[in-house]
Design an enzyme around this catalytic site. Structure first.
Site, short mmCIF file in Angstrom:
data_model
loop_
_atom_site.label_atom_id
_atom_site.label_comp_id
_atom_site.label_asym_id
_atom_site.label_seq_id
_atom_site.Cartn_x
_atom_site.Cartn_y
_atom_site.Cartn_z
N SER A 66 0.85 -1.35 -0.15
CA SER A 66 -0.10 0.32 0.05
C SER A 66 0.82 1.29 -0.16
CB SER A 66 -0.97 0.04 1.31
OG SER A 66 -0.16 0.27 2.49
N LYS A 137 0.57 4.89 6.62
CA LYS A 137 -0.11 5.83 5.68
C LYS A 137 0.65 7.14 5.68
CE LYS A 137 -3.11 2.45 4.49
NZ LYS A 137 -2.89 1.67 3.53
#
Length: 240
Positions: A66, A137
């Protein structure tokens, strides 16, 4: 005199029986002491690393794609846990590790305490994958920001200003999911760099919390890639 020469040479070249026994006994006495010291040293080093990982710098094993190309599967990320301890707040562009309980994942029942303890210790040493409630993230919006996808050029806008995102995975669009949100104070809007492979704030828009991550849930800021050696370097990014 000649008859004493062999005795003298033997005395210099090899130990007598008594001396041999004393050396063996001395070596035997040292062996358990050496292993004992090695064991104690190992325990001290492990405790030191656990304390370091819990309070200062924690290794974080990257389990998914990701955050490519910034972070690759198998990277050992070193997370700076002091980055936000003294008043500094996460900023746009920071790569952060956070506990997604209550925002990205629901509260889950407690598992076996011993198993969780062992897994937590291995995770803190970077030897096991992180807890399935921990995520890494990039911060795209902070409290008060108006975040929009997307402008006429396909770019994400923050407070009316298009973002330059050189960290995006090659070929990925900034987002294929349209949205417009105002980030509540004390929370963050976060997204992965590999947008097509990332489950992030966009995927939780309709859930309680709306995909926002409370600042208090941030574990630390991505500092450096510590392993493999070929990928040594900073793991952060520019601030928006």
């Amino acid at each position: 005199m000649d008859t004493e020469a062999p005795h003298t040479q033997r005395g210099h070249s090899s130990p007598g029986k008594g001396e041999g026994r004393s050396r063996f006994a001395f070596s035997a006495a040292l062996r358990p002491l050496t292993w004992r010291r090695a064991g104690v040293l190992g325990v001290i080093c492990t405790v030191f690393l656990l304390l370091l990982g819990n309070f200062v710098v924690q290794p974080f094993l990257i389990p998914s794609r990701s955050m490519e190309p910034t972070l690759e599967v198998g990277d050992r990320l070193l997370v700076d846990k002091l980055a936000y301890r003294f008043g500094e707040q996460p900023r746009r562009g920071d790569v952060v590790v956070f506990d997604g309980t209550g925002s990205f994942v629901r509260e889950r029942p407690a598992g076996h305490p011993v198993g969780e303890l062992l897994h937590g210790a291995a995770s803190a040493l970077g030897l096991a994958e992180p807890s399935d409630t921990d995520f890494v993230k990039r911060v795209v919006g902070v409290g008060g920001d108006d975040v929009v996808c997307c402008d006429a050029g396909g770019r994400i806008e923050v407070n009316g200003v298009p973002l330059d995102e050189p960290y995006l995975y090659p070929g990925d669009a900034p987002s294929k999911v349209p949205f417009r949100i105002v980030v509540p104070l004390g929370t963050l809007w976060v997204m992965g760099d590999h947008r097509s492979q990332s489950r992030d704030s966009r995927d939780h828009l309709g859930e309680p919390g709306g995909g926002m991550v409370p600042v208090e849930k941030v574990i630390g800021r991505a500092g450096w890639i510590g392993w493999p050696v070929s990928r040594w370097g900073s793991a952060g990014g520019g601030h928006g």
